[in-house]
Design a protein around this motif. Structure first.
Motif, PDB file in Angstrom:
ATOM      1  N   UNK A 182       0.818  -1.205   0.000  1.00 62.10           N
ATOM      2  CA  UNK A 182       0.000   0.000   0.000  1.00 62.10           C
ATOM      3  C   UNK A 182       0.864   1.273   0.000  1.00 62.10           C
ATOM      4  N   UNK A 183       0.580   2.158  -0.983  1.00 61.58           N
ATOM      5  CA  UNK A 183       1.230   3.455  -1.028  1.00 61.58           C
ATOM      6  C   UNK A 183       2.591   3.465  -1.681  1.00 61.58           C
ATOM      7  N   UNK A 184       3.050   2.337  -2.238  1.00 56.03           N
ATOM      8  CA  UNK A 184       4.377   2.275  -2.859  1.00 56.03           C
ATOM      9  C   UNK A 184       4.244   1.935  -4.335  1.00 56.03           C
ATOM     10  N   UNK A 185       5.101   2.551  -5.137  1.00 60.76           N
ATOM     11  CA  UNK A 185       5.170   2.328  -6.584  1.00 60.76           C
ATOM     12  C   UNK A 185       3.786   2.428  -7.217  1.00 60.76           C
ATOM     13  N   UNK A 186       3.242   1.364  -7.802  1.00 59.15           N
ATOM     14  CA  UNK A 186       1.986   1.473  -8.554  1.00 59.15           C
ATOM     15  C   UNK A 186       0.745   1.137  -7.731  1.00 59.15           C
ATOM     16  N   UNK A 187       0.919   0.897  -6.446  1.00 63.19           N
ATOM     17  CA  UNK A 187      -0.242   0.633  -5.588  1.00 63.19           C
ATOM     18  C   UNK A 187      -0.846   1.924  -5.069  1.00 63.19           C
ATOM     19  N   UNK A 188      -2.141   1.893  -4.864  1.00 57.32           N
ATOM     20  CA  UNK A 188      -2.851   3.044  -4.318  1.00 57.32           C
ATOM     21  C   UNK A 188      -2.671   3.114  -2.804  1.00 57.32           C
ATOM     22  N   UNK A 189      -3.164   4.221  -2.238  1.00 62.94           N
ATOM     23  CA  UNK A 189      -3.156   4.363  -0.791  1.00 62.94           C
ATOM     24  C   UNK A 189      -1.941   5.106  -0.276  1.00 62.94           C
ATOM     25  N   UNK A 190      -1.863   5.226   1.032  1.00 59.86           N
ATOM     26  CA  UNK A 190      -0.782   5.951   1.696  1.00 59.86           C
ATOM     27  C   UNK A 190       0.175   4.959   2.348  1.00 59.86           C
ATOM     28  N   UNK A 191       1.461   5.157   2.104  1.00 55.65           N
ATOM     29  CA  UNK A 191       2.486   4.296   2.705  1.00 55.65           C
ATOM     30  C   UNK A 191       2.725   4.695   4.155  1.00 55.65           C
ATOM     31  N   UNK A 192       2.875   3.677   5.016  1.00 55.64           N
ATOM     32  CA  UNK A 192       3.272   3.892   6.406  1.00 55.64           C
ATOM     33  C   UNK A 192       4.363   2.887   6.729  1.00 55.64           C
ATOM     34  N   UNK A 193       5.527   3.384   7.133  1.00 56.72           N
ATOM     35  CA  UNK A 193       6.653   2.507   7.443  1.00 56.72           C
ATOM     36  C   UNK A 193       6.280   1.549   8.577  1.00 56.72           C
ATOM     37  N   UNK A 194       6.472   0.245   8.322  1.00 51.95           N
ATOM     38  CA  UNK A 194       6.121  -0.791   9.303  1.00 51.95           C
ATOM     39  C   UNK A 194       4.744  -0.508   9.903  1.00 51.95           C
ATOM     40  N   UNK A 195       3.770  -0.421   9.033  1.00 51.24           N
ATOM     41  CA  UNK A 195       2.405  -0.032   9.401  1.00 51.24           C
ATOM     42  C   UNK A 195       1.940  -0.728  10.679  1.00 51.24           C
ATOM     43  N   UNK A 196       1.353   0.062  11.575  1.00 49.75           N
ATOM     44  CA  UNK A 196       0.879  -0.484  12.846  1.00 49.75           C
ATOM     45  C   UNK A 196      -0.271  -1.462  12.625  1.00 49.75           C
ATOM     46  N   UNK A 197      -0.427  -2.391  13.559  1.00 44.46           N
ATOM     47  CA  UNK A 197      -1.514  -3.370  13.494  1.00 44.46           C
ATOM     48  C   UNK A 197      -2.846  -2.679  13.749  1.00 44.46           C
ATOM     49  N   UNK A 198      -3.831  -3.053  12.976  1.00 44.53           N
ATOM     50  CA  UNK A 198      -5.142  -2.394  13.039  1.00 44.53           C
ATOM     51  C   UNK A 198      -5.879  -2.714  14.336  1.00 44.53           C
ATOM     52  N   UNK A 199      -6.880  -1.911  14.620  1.00 42.37           N
ATOM     53  CA  UNK A 199      -7.845  -2.205  15.673  1.00 42.37           C
ATOM     54  C   UNK A 199      -8.997  -2.962  15.022  1.00 42.37           C
ATOM     55  N   UNK A 200      -9.158  -4.255  15.308  1.00 43.69           N
ATOM     56  CA  UNK A 200     -10.155  -5.063  14.579  1.00 43.69           C
ATOM     57  C   UNK A 200     -11.601  -4.639  14.807  1.00 43.69           C
ATOM     58  N   UNK A 201     -11.872  -3.842  15.831  1.00 42.61           N
ATOM     59  CA  UNK A 201     -13.265  -3.435  16.059  1.00 42.61           C
ATOM     60  C   UNK A 201     -13.654  -2.246  15.186  1.00 42.61           C
ATOM     61  N   UNK A 202     -12.667  -1.636  14.511  1.00 40.80           N
ATOM     62  CA  UNK A 202     -12.957  -0.517  13.616  1.00 40.80           C
ATOM     63  C   UNK A 202     -13.336  -1.069  12.247  1.00 40.80           C
ATOM     64  N   UNK A 203     -14.529  -0.764  11.739  1.00 44.58           N
ATOM     65  CA  UNK A 203     -14.969  -1.313  10.441  1.00 44.58           C
ATOM     66  C   UNK A 203     -14.001  -0.953   9.311  1.00 44.58           C
TER      67      UNK A 203
END
Length: 609
Positions: free
Chosen positions: A94-115
């Motif tokens: 996500x967010x690198x080269x030809x992929x969409x979205x915003x890059x986040x270095x070592x992206x944090x683990x999500x909160x599963x209760x957030x839709x």
């Protein structure tokens, strides 16, 4: 986390739009697609499909920030796996080269209760799910593997694994960017790497080298002065990872949340996982060791395995692996791994081929230069022994006798004249002519007689000495200032004359080495100043080794307080945040290493008789 550079192709792709290309000699067809994630973002993915296959095949997935548009065909990039036959899938995260979205270095683990919340684990899950439904003639199984950042994304696939994920091979994953690996080692900041890598990944959507105007990075970083000049002169607060370094100088909640050690602390291992490390990995040696050790504590189903070879960062994935720098191993270690360990691993778990009898630990023993299989890592038969520092530069397994005189060895540490970590010039980490890949094999004689490097060595060994397992330096030391770094190197000194390979005569081969920032001697969360001239205990974790010091060799230990610009300069005057230090904070200091009575400095090793 070594990047792999690719030239971008001008591609316009969509969910149902395929860009096809082929090469005459390839058995694979290359296609590109944008795969939708649960939040609507689409990730650029390259798929290599066998042109002819009589059986349904599994997927082998790699997810990377380094660009996949120009990815080589499998026969070139993974020839051993390509001959066997898999569906290869390579994806821009996500967010690198030809992929969409915003890059986040070592992206944090999500909160599963957030839709519709996302992380690298959900992106992996959604990718596998799409592949199963949209790629014909698959057998319903997937594996994931990769080196460095790609090893980290492989580990993240285990946070919430897709049911079809049946095998993982994480290779040189970073585990904790403050405790060890790329950005810090035991709280000491890895300057030349952290500066280069943060800029390269975050100055643009594609890899971008920092435009140094001086070839010798030792000179450039010395002229830079305090780290506070980085944002003031160059980054201008535009590089998020650098800002994180500045804003989080201690082991706080940010680093803990980012760490794999904390992400996996309470997670069971449910997918067979192979951890791969290299003894001479200049970037991510600790990660696979840490993750294997953590997951081994809860492995009840024999899912957790480790492989360590004589490789630099990713060295197992390319070439023969029969040598590295000046070191010769006598066997094609990298080829051995790819044919006998990696291929066997994926064949068994994804195709049901083979007996599945994997050694718990497959380790290449340096010095002896042979593969060893262990039932546990580290070996249970290894016994801890101490190599003690003695007067006159002597090193011995015998404890020094109590004495009231000649209690220490001392040196002056000057931040204005730091010890280089490799011979100069020190090229840009990923720049032209860089020797970064092999610096850990470099002959340590280039600093041996510097007045700010202390050395102790044994007599010539009358018998082989084999160490297998953890290596810990226990220093008792003082400084005339209020902070200090302590670098310890365990070295194999070759005989004065090696007739069969003269360039190895007297060679000082580094076996293990690392650093501890003195302010963190009692924990990484809270830095503490050092009382001037007070003796303190410092435990420097040199990680692990499996090495034979051969008869006729000697064992050496070197201690120093600068390792530049691998490690940033400690001002030696305690300041709350070294990233905000001023030039006037950098002071000379006398450091003393004690070696008598209750202050018997030593290096603890695990000896196998």
């Amino acid at each position: 986390m070594k990047p792999y550079f690719f030239l971008l192709l001008s591609l316009t792709v969509g969910l149902n739009t395929w860009a096809q290309e082929s090469i005459p000699e390839s058995r694979y067809e290359k296609k590109s697609v944008m795969i939708p994630m649960r939040d609507g973002i689409k990730l650029h993915t390259v798929i290599f499909l066998p042109k002819e296959s009589q059986e349904p095949l599994p997927f082998l997935l790699s997810r990377t920030p380094y660009g996949v548009a120009d990815a080589a065909f499998p026969e070139r990039s993974q020839p051993e796996l390509a001959r066997e036959g898999f569906i290869f899938v390579k994806q821009d995260i996500r967010g690198r080269y030809l992929s969409e979205g915003k890059f986040e270095m070592l992206r944090m683990t999500r909160d599963p209760i957030v839709p519709n919340s996302i992380d690298e684990s959900t992106d992996t899950y959604d990718t596998i799910d799409w592949l199963l439904k949209n790629i014909a003639n698959n057998n319903g199984k997937a594996g994931i593997f990769g080196v460095s950042y790609d090893g980290w994304t492989s580990m993240m696939a285990l946070i919430d694994p897709h049911p079809a994920l049946k095998a993982v091979s994480e290779q040189a994953t970073p585990a904790d960017w403050f405790i060890n690996d790329d950005m810090h080692h035991n709280g000491a900041f890895r300057l030349s790497y952290g500066f280069d890598y943060a800029f390269m990944e975050e100055a643009g959507k594609t890899d971008t080298l920092f435009p140094f105007d001086t070839y010798d990075n030792y000179e450039w970083y010395l002229r830079l002065g305090p780290l506070s000049n980085v944002n003031a002169k160059y980054f201008k607060n535009t590089i998020p990872t650098w800002n994180n370094f500045v804003n989080h100088p201690n082991y706080d909640a940010f680093w803990k949340k980012q760490s794999l050690l904390h992400r996996f602390e309470n997670r069971p291992l449910t997918v067979p996982t192979q951890h791969v490390a290299g003894w001479y990995d200049q970037e991510d040696f600790a990660g696979p060791l840490f993750m294997y050790e953590l997951l081994e504590k809860k492995d009840r189903n024999k899912l957790n395995y480790i492989v360590i070879g004589p490789w630099n960062h990713g060295g197992w994935s390319r070439g023969e692996g029969s040598s590295l720098g000046n070191l010769q191993f006598g066997v094609p270690t990298a080829k051995n791994y790819r044919e006998n360990l990696q291929l066997t691993w994926f064949n068994y778990h994804l195709k049901g081929k083979g007996d599945g009898q994997f050694a718990e630990a497959t380790i290449f023993q340096t010095g002896a230069n042979k593969w060893k299989n262990y039932n546990s890592w580290t070996p249970k038969q290894a016994v801890q022994q101490a190599l003690y520092f003695h007067p006159n530069g002597k090193l011995s397994f015998e404890k020094p006798v109590p004495s009231t005189t000649n209690l220490f060895d001392a040196f002056i540490s000057d931040p204005a004249n730091p010890v280089p970590y490799r011979s100069r010039p020190i090229e840009q980490t990923y720049g032209p002519g860089s020797r970064w890949r092999t610096w850990m094999t470099e002959d340590q004689r280039f600093v041996h007689h510097r007045p700010d490097v202390l050395s102790w060595e044994t007599n010539v060994l009358e018998n082989d000495v084999t160490i297998s397992g953890k290596v810990l330096a226990q220093l008792y030391a003082s400084t005339s200032a209020s902070d200090a770094d302590w670098i310890v190197k365990l070295i194999d000194v070759h005989p004065d004359m090696v007739k069969e390979n003269r360039q190895m005569s007297g060679y000082q081969q580094m076996v293990a080495a690392d650093v501890l920032r003195g302010r963190f001697r009692k924990g990484f969360e809270t830095p503490l100043p050092v009382k001037p001239n007070e003796v303190n205990a410092y435990t420097v974790d040199l990680l692990q080794a499996d090495h034979v010091f051969k008869k006729g060799h000697k064992i050496m230990v070197q201690v120093q307080s600068t390792w530049f610009p691998l490690i940033d300069r400690n001002p030696q005057k305690f300041v709350p945040n070294i990233f905000l230090a001023k030039e006037s904070d950098y002071v000379k200091a006398e450091h003393r290493v004690y070696r008598s009575g209750g202050y018997a400095s030593r290096v603890d090793v695990m000896v196998v008789k």
